[in-house]
Design a protein around this motif. Structure first.
Motif, PDB file in Angstrom:
ATOM      1  N   LYS A  28       0.805  -1.225   0.000  1.00 15.06           N
ATOM      2  CA  LYS A  28       0.000   0.000   0.000  1.00 15.06           C
ATOM      3  C   LYS A  28       0.839   1.277   0.000  1.00 15.06           C
ATOM      4  O   LYS A  28       0.390   2.294  -0.482  1.00 15.06           O
ATOM      5  CB  LYS A  28      -0.911   0.004   1.235  1.00 15.06           C
ATOM      6  N   GLU A  34      -4.458   4.888  -4.785  1.00 13.53           N
ATOM      7  CA  GLU A  34      -5.332   3.709  -4.936  1.00 13.53           C
ATOM      8  C   GLU A  34      -5.868   3.278  -3.569  1.00 13.53           C
ATOM      9  O   GLU A  34      -7.014   2.878  -3.437  1.00 13.53           O
ATOM     10  CB  GLU A  34      -4.574   2.526  -5.561  1.00 13.53           C
ATOM     11  N   PHE A  35      -4.991   3.370  -2.565  1.00 11.27           N
ATOM     12  CA  PHE A  35      -5.424   2.987  -1.228  1.00 11.27           C
ATOM     13  C   PHE A  35      -6.494   3.959  -0.724  1.00 11.27           C
ATOM     14  O   PHE A  35      -7.480   3.554  -0.098  1.00 11.27           O
ATOM     15  CB  PHE A  35      -4.215   2.937  -0.284  1.00 11.27           C
ATOM     16  N   ASP A  37      -8.577   5.515  -2.604  1.00 10.39           N
ATOM     17  CA  ASP A  37      -9.807   5.141  -3.320  1.00 10.39           C
ATOM     18  C   ASP A  37     -10.477   3.938  -2.648  1.00 10.39           C
ATOM     19  O   ASP A  37     -11.704   3.876  -2.549  1.00 10.39           O
ATOM     20  CB  ASP A  37      -9.490   4.798  -4.786  1.00 10.39           C
ATOM     21  N   SER A  38      -9.658   2.986  -2.193  1.00 10.57           N
ATOM     22  CA  SER A  38     -10.212   1.810  -1.499  1.00 10.57           C
ATOM     23  C   SER A  38     -10.911   2.231  -0.207  1.00 10.57           C
ATOM     24  O   SER A  38     -11.997   1.750   0.107  1.00 10.57           O
ATOM     25  CB  SER A  38      -9.111   0.808  -1.140  1.00 10.57           C
ATOM     26  N   ALA A  54      -4.939   7.269   4.526  1.00  7.55           N
ATOM     27  CA  ALA A  54      -4.236   6.513   3.469  1.00  7.55           C
ATOM     28  C   ALA A  54      -2.726   6.714   3.570  1.00  7.55           C
ATOM     29  O   ALA A  54      -1.952   5.833   3.197  1.00  7.55           O
ATOM     30  CB  ALA A  54      -4.727   6.954   2.091  1.00  7.55           C
ATOM     31  N   ASP A 103     -13.588  -3.860  -3.662  1.00 12.84           N
ATOM     32  CA  ASP A 103     -12.372  -4.609  -3.336  1.00 12.84           C
ATOM     33  C   ASP A 103     -12.031  -4.291  -1.884  1.00 12.84           C
ATOM     34  O   ASP A 103     -12.205  -3.155  -1.450  1.00 12.84           O
ATOM     35  CB  ASP A 103     -11.209  -4.141  -4.224  1.00 12.84           C
ATOM     36  N   GLY A 105      -9.212  -3.918  -0.449  1.00 16.43           N
ATOM     37  CA  GLY A 105      -8.121  -2.936  -0.302  1.00 16.43           C
ATOM     38  C   GLY A 105      -7.124  -3.337   0.765  1.00 16.43           C
ATOM     39  O   GLY A 105      -6.266  -2.546   1.133  1.00 16.43           O
ATOM     40  N   GLY A 108      -3.678  -3.204  -0.703  1.00 20.28           N
ATOM     41  CA  GLY A 108      -3.522  -2.113  -1.647  1.00 20.28           C
ATOM     42  C   GLY A 108      -4.005  -2.478  -3.030  1.00 20.28           C
ATOM     43  O   GLY A 108      -5.007  -3.175  -3.183  1.00 20.28           O
ATOM     44  N   ALA A 109      -3.263  -2.006  -4.028  1.00 17.48           N
ATOM     45  CA  ALA A 109      -3.639  -2.299  -5.403  1.00 17.48           C
ATOM     46  C   ALA A 109      -2.867  -3.507  -5.902  1.00 17.48           C
ATOM     47  O   ALA A 109      -2.667  -3.688  -7.078  1.00 17.48           O
ATOM     48  CB  ALA A 109      -3.351  -1.102  -6.292  1.00 17.48           C
ATOM     49  N   ALA A 113      -5.717  -7.610  -4.459  1.00 17.08           N
ATOM     50  CA  ALA A 113      -6.658  -6.544  -4.154  1.00 17.08           C
ATOM     51  C   ALA A 113      -8.109  -6.953  -4.357  1.00 17.08           C
ATOM     52  O   ALA A 113      -9.009  -6.397  -3.759  1.00 17.08           O
ATOM     53  CB  ALA A 113      -6.350  -5.310  -4.988  1.00 17.08           C
TER      54      ALA A 113
END
Lengths: 164, 191
Positions: A28, A34-35, A37-38, A54, A103, A105, A108-109, A113
């Motif tokens: 992450k 991206e994290f 966004d999760s 994040a 997802d 998360g 992370g991505a 994920a």
């Protein structure tokens, strides 16, 4: 014999939890957007808190994982890991109860994920149970050590419990 | 005299340790963020809002202003259509279209559809700037966008963004990388 088995189990739990936290944090820390966004997908935090969380969680997981791996401040590290796992459990249960298709998360991505939320919940439950066991064993061991230095009598019941 | 429980005092000490670790992690996270190529702003903006911003920046850039016909086209942006694996594969094999990989760049490097170019949704503006001449050189070229799989929305967002910029022949391959891999089709890696 039982004491040795307990120590082996505690070592195993410590190394497994350390591995999970180091992997999760490492995955992450490189992809904060991206994290974020999760985290946003869970719809739990106000917008102002999403990015600070994040940015904080990945280094926090890395530090906790490192402490557990190195065996320093094990009780604090285990307590922190336990709190974090509890927070994840609440978030996952909340997402499942609201029927969110997101997802998890958790890593992370990364390649994992797209975990199923139920699978992530089950994994966190196992992790949480292992951490509760680990933490209380460590509390017991610390109490035993302290008790012995004060009065011999006070130690007897606790030492019996720890060996049981 | 009140005697504090050893259990409680240990838990209290651990709560203090937890607080210290958390504060340290926050400081570390903020510090590391200062050295990132793409700093994370302190206030979160949704994916859609970020795409909107990137689209506006592209439209307002000086290079963009030098192509006046594009503005008219963006006014009547068509909704990108979905295509099947067979159609996507045919276009890719015959090199009839330009495949765009909307996943984060790291995944593109690990493996992608042969000939596909990295066009990560998270860096729409940067990817467009890098490919501007190639894209704007032929506005009628076929653009085939994919991401990781059916559940990901990156390909749709990138395709919508390109359609708003005036590209008329933008298609989304919803099956994405998952479907491509499951069909055991050839892969390409970036060194």
């Amino acid at each position: 014999m039982k004491g040795r088995l307990l120590n082996a189990v505690l070592l195993l739990i410590r190394l497994i939890v350390a591995g999970v936290f180091l992997y999760a944090g490492w995955q992450k820390v490189w992809v904060p957007q991206e994290f974020a966004d999760s985290i946003a997908a869970y719809q739990l935090l106000p917008v102002q808190l999403i990015n600070p969380v994040a940015l904080t969680l990945p280094p926090f997981e890395l530090v906790v994982g490192f402490l557990l791996l190195a065996g320093w401040q094990q009780r604090v590290a285990a307590f922190s890991a336990l709190i974090l796992t509890g927070v994840f459990l609440v978030a996952l249960a909340s997402a499942l109860s609201r029927g969110l298709k997101i997802d998890c998360g958790c890593f992370g991505a990364g390649l994992s994920a797209k975990d199923d939320l139920w699978l992530a919940l089950a994994r966190d439950l196992v992790l949480g149970a292992a951490l509760v066991f680990f933490y209380f064993c460590k509390i017991g061991q610390a109490g035993k050590g302290k008790g012995m230095s004060v009065t011999h009598e006070a130690v007897q019941p606790e030492s019996g419990e720890a060996e049981a | 005299m009140m005697k504090s429980s050893p259990f409680l005092s240990q838990v209290t000490a651990d709560v203090g340790g937890f607080g210290l670790l958390l504060t340290g992690a926050l400081c570390m996270g903020l510090l590391v963020n200062q050295f990132r190529d793409h700093q994370l702003p302190l206030v979160y903006a949704s994916k859609a809002a970020r795409m909107e911003d990137a689209g506006k920046q592209i439209q307002n850039s000086p290079e963009r202003a030098s192509a006046p016909d594009e503005r008219d086209a963006s006014a009547e942006a068509a909704t990108p259509q979905h295509i099947s694996l067979d159609d996507f594969r045919r276009y890719v094999e015959k090199k009839e279209g330009l495949a765009l990989d909307a996943r984060p760049e790291i995944f593109h490097r690990l493996g992608h559809v042969p000939g596909a170019l990295s066009f990560p949704r998270e860096d729409f503006g940067g990817a467009y700037a890098k490919m501007r001449s190639r894209l704007e050189g032929d506005r009628k070229q076929l653009l085939l966008v994919y991401c990781s799989g059916a559940s990901c929305e990156d390909s749709q967002m990138v395709a919508d963004g390109l359609a708003k910029l005036g590209y008329r022949r933008v298609y989304v391959f919803k099956g994405g990388w998952d479907a491509w891999e499951e069909a055991h089709l050839p892969e390409e890696r970036t060194q």
